[in-house]
Design a protein around this motif. Structure first.
Motif, PDB file in Angstrom:
ATOM      1  N   TYR A 159      91.128  47.860  45.858  1.00 42.66           N
ATOM      2  CA  TYR A 159      92.513  47.091  45.611  1.00 42.66           C
ATOM      3  C   TYR A 159      92.510  45.892  46.171  1.00 42.66           C
ATOM      4  CZ  TYR A 159      93.515  48.930  50.158  1.00 42.66           C
ATOM      5  OH  TYR A 159      93.524  49.255  51.405  1.00 42.66           O
ATOM      6  N   ASP A 160      93.518  45.053  45.634  1.00 42.88           N
ATOM      7  CA  ASP A 160      93.596  43.665  46.292  1.00 42.88           C
ATOM      8  C   ASP A 160      95.014  43.445  46.350  1.00 42.88           C
ATOM      9  OD1 ASP A 160      93.095  40.173  45.356  1.00 42.88           O
ATOM     10  OD2 ASP A 160      92.728  40.981  47.198  1.00 42.88           O
ATOM     11  N   THR A 161      95.558  43.232  47.752  1.00 43.18           N
ATOM     12  CA  THR A 161      96.724  42.802  48.181  1.00 43.18           C
ATOM     13  C   THR A 161      96.572  42.016  49.206  1.00 43.18           C
ATOM     14  OG1 THR A 161      98.949  43.834  48.529  1.00 43.18           O
ATOM     15  CG2 THR A 161      96.835  44.845  49.546  1.00 43.18           C
ATOM     16  N   SER A 162      97.992  41.246  49.340  1.00 44.69           N
ATOM     17  CA  SER A 162      98.093  40.542  50.616  1.00 44.69           C
ATOM     18  C   SER A 162      99.059  41.240  51.599  1.00 44.69           C
ATOM     19  CB  SER A 162      98.680  39.194  50.274  1.00 44.69           C
ATOM     20  OG  SER A 162      99.802  39.236  49.380  1.00 44.69           O
ATOM     21  N   GLU A 163      99.556  42.526  51.162  1.00 40.50           N
ATOM     22  CA  GLU A 163     100.518  42.976  51.830  1.00 40.50           C
ATOM     23  C   GLU A 163     100.012  43.689  52.995  1.00 40.50           C
ATOM     24  OE1 GLU A 163     103.964  45.139  49.927  1.00 40.50           O
ATOM     25  OE2 GLU A 163     103.355  44.041  48.104  1.00 40.50           O
ATOM     26  N   ASN A 164     100.684  44.063  54.107  1.00 42.49           N
ATOM     27  CA  ASN A 164     100.210  44.712  55.298  1.00 42.49           C
ATOM     28  C   ASN A 164     100.399  46.268  55.188  1.00 42.49           C
ATOM     29  OD1 ASN A 164      98.759  44.998  57.963  1.00 42.49           O
ATOM     30  ND2 ASN A 164     100.615  45.356  58.604  1.00 42.49           N
ATOM     31  N   ASN A 165     101.477  46.517  54.591  1.00 44.01           N
ATOM     32  CA  ASN A 165     101.990  47.861  54.509  1.00 44.01           C
ATOM     33  C   ASN A 165     102.133  48.332  52.961  1.00 44.01           C
ATOM     34  OD1 ASN A 165     102.403  50.435  55.545  1.00 44.01           O
ATOM     35  ND2 ASN A 165     104.434  50.251  55.488  1.00 44.01           N
ATOM     36  N   TYR A 166     101.527  49.436  52.638  1.00 43.80           N
ATOM     37  CA  TYR A 166     101.781  49.742  51.137  1.00 43.80           C
ATOM     38  C   TYR A 166     101.274  51.319  51.127  1.00 43.80           C
ATOM     39  CZ  TYR A 166      96.954  48.379  52.064  1.00 43.80           C
ATOM     40  OH  TYR A 166      95.724  48.192  52.706  1.00 43.80           O
ATOM     41  N   TYR A 167     101.270  51.743  49.897  1.00 47.20           N
ATOM     42  CA  TYR A 167     100.820  53.303  49.557  1.00 47.20           C
ATOM     43  C   TYR A 167      99.959  53.188  48.376  1.00 47.20           C
ATOM     44  CZ  TYR A 167     105.489  53.624  52.120  1.00 47.20           C
ATOM     45  OH  TYR A 167     106.336  53.425  53.157  1.00 47.20           O
ATOM     46  N   LEU A 168      98.877  54.166  48.709  1.00 50.02           N
ATOM     47  CA  LEU A 168      97.936  54.333  47.773  1.00 50.02           C
ATOM     48  C   LEU A 168      97.944  55.927  47.331  1.00 50.02           C
ATOM     49  CD1 LEU A 168      95.071  52.500  49.725  1.00 50.02           C
ATOM     50  CD2 LEU A 168      96.147  51.835  47.583  1.00 50.02           C
ATOM     51  N   PHE A 169      97.634  55.978  45.715  1.00 48.56           N
ATOM     52  CA  PHE A 169      97.810  57.467  45.314  1.00 48.56           C
ATOM     53  C   PHE A 169      96.739  57.690  44.507  1.00 48.56           C
ATOM     54  CE2 PHE A 169     102.245  57.428  46.299  1.00 48.56           C
ATOM     55  CZ  PHE A 169     102.637  56.379  46.395  1.00 48.56           C
ATOM     56  N   TRP A 170      96.306  58.892  44.418  1.00 50.77           N
ATOM     57  CA  TRP A 170      95.436  59.507  43.142  1.00 50.77           C
ATOM     58  C   TRP A 170      96.215  60.255  42.407  1.00 50.77           C
ATOM     59  CZ3 TRP A 170      90.980  57.770  41.730  1.00 50.77           C
ATOM     60  CH2 TRP A 170      90.077  56.960  42.460  1.00 50.77           C
ATOM     61  N   TYR A 171      96.257  59.938  41.080  1.00 49.93           N
ATOM     62  CA  TYR A 171      96.882  60.760  40.217  1.00 49.93           C
ATOM     63  C   TYR A 171      95.867  61.374  39.348  1.00 49.93           C
ATOM     64  CZ  TYR A 171     101.852  59.411  41.201  1.00 49.93           C
ATOM     65  OH  TYR A 171     103.078  59.419  41.667  1.00 49.93           O
ATOM     66  N   LYS A 172      96.151  62.481  38.640  1.00 55.28           N
ATOM     67  CA  LYS A 172      95.179  63.304  37.808  1.00 55.28           C
ATOM     68  C   LYS A 172      95.955  63.412  36.517  1.00 55.28           C
ATOM     69  CE  LYS A 172      93.849  68.023  37.486  1.00 55.28           C
ATOM     70  NZ  LYS A 172      93.410  69.118  37.938  1.00 55.28           N
ATOM     71  N   GLN A 173      95.396  63.089  35.456  1.00 57.19           N
ATOM     72  CA  GLN A 173      95.867  63.279  33.972  1.00 57.19           C
ATOM     73  C   GLN A 173      94.837  64.222  33.025  1.00 57.19           C
ATOM     74  OE1 GLN A 173      96.297  59.860  31.586  1.00 57.19           O
ATOM     75  NE2 GLN A 173      98.665  60.764  30.894  1.00 57.19           N
ATOM     76  N   PRO A 174      95.349  65.405  33.165  1.00 60.06           N
ATOM     77  CA  PRO A 174      94.587  66.212  32.178  1.00 60.06           C
ATOM     78  C   PRO A 174      94.639  66.118  30.759  1.00 60.06           C
ATOM     79  CG  PRO A 174      96.039  67.539  33.364  1.00 60.06           C
ATOM     80  CD  PRO A 174      96.158  66.139  33.906  1.00 60.06           C
TER      81      PRO A 174
END
Lengths: 112, 117
Positions: B25-40
């Motif tokens: 990912y690319d961001t200039s923010e220092n704090n953030y959230y990352l997720f993995w979602y699954k779509q069956p």
């Protein structure tokens, strides 16, 4: 606890018509977001509602609109449908300040 | 603007084996959230795992774990003891903590994972 409910699950429309999709969030969730999913563009943010107010809107034309009711249920409307509006429309809800979205199963719109 | 890249459009794995899905990912923010979602195939987008950027410890949820490398802006998902029910499209997603990116998820294009018997 019931999940996010979207209706209808499937619908077919013709070009020029309009469509309304409904989303009932998880009980207690006041934020509702909508996403469009297509094979070409992937998942794109449409808009977000909180306490009956649209707080944020994605880069979509004015034909795409929505609203939220006092019970947090939300509807989105697409007017003057185009072939390119064929997509899976996903609704997600979250609690205030939460960072996790819970998604519904989506409404599959086909425009002929 | 934030971007999320999943470089593997499709992957396959044998049942009971381990597989790793990549995400940058690319961001200039220092704090953030990352997720993995699954779509069956049922289309329901299901949260698999999440990671707060300020936490150095990698998140783990049963057979699912992540390798979060903040400096490299990398967030891979490892699935251990793969099961047939893991067959799905997996999406990596980013959510900022401030400014113009804290109200939405930015998704990658997805990786279609097939678990073979």
């Amino acid at each position: 606890k019931a999940g996010v409910t979207q209706t209808p699950r499937y619908l077919i429309k013709t070009r020029g018509q309009q469509v309304t999709l409904s989303c009932s969030p998880i009980s207690g969730h006041r934020s509702v977001s909508w996403y469009q999913q297509t094979p070409g563009q992937g998942l794109q943010f449409l808009f977000e509602y909180f306490s009956e107010t649209q707080r944020n809107k994605g880069n979509f034309p004015g034909r795409f609109s929505g609203r939220q009711f006092s019970n947090s249920r939300s509807e989105m409307n697409v007017s003057t449908l185009e072939l390119g509006d064929s997509a899976l429309y996903l609704c997600a809800s979250s609690t205030t300040g939460a960072n996790v979205l819970t998604f519904g199963a989506g409404s599959r719109l086909t425009v002929l | 603007a934030q971007t999320v890249t999943q470089s593997q459009p499709e992957m396959s794995v044998q049942e009971a084996e381990t597989v790793t899905l990549s995400c940058t990912y690319d961001t200039s923010e220092n704090n953030y959230y990352l997720f993995w979602y699954k779509q069956p195939p049922s289309r329901q987008m299901i949260l698999v795992i999440r990671q707060e950027a300020y936490k150095q410890q990698n998140a783990t949820e049963n057979r699912f774990s992540v390798n979060f490398q903040k400096a490299a802006k990398s967030f891979s998902l490892k699935i251990s003891d793969s099961q047939l029910g893991d067959t799905a499209m997996y999406f990596c997603a980013f959510k900022g903590d401030s400014g113009g990116s804290n109200y939405k998820l930015t998704f990658g294009k997805g990786t279609l994972l097939t678990v073979n018997p």
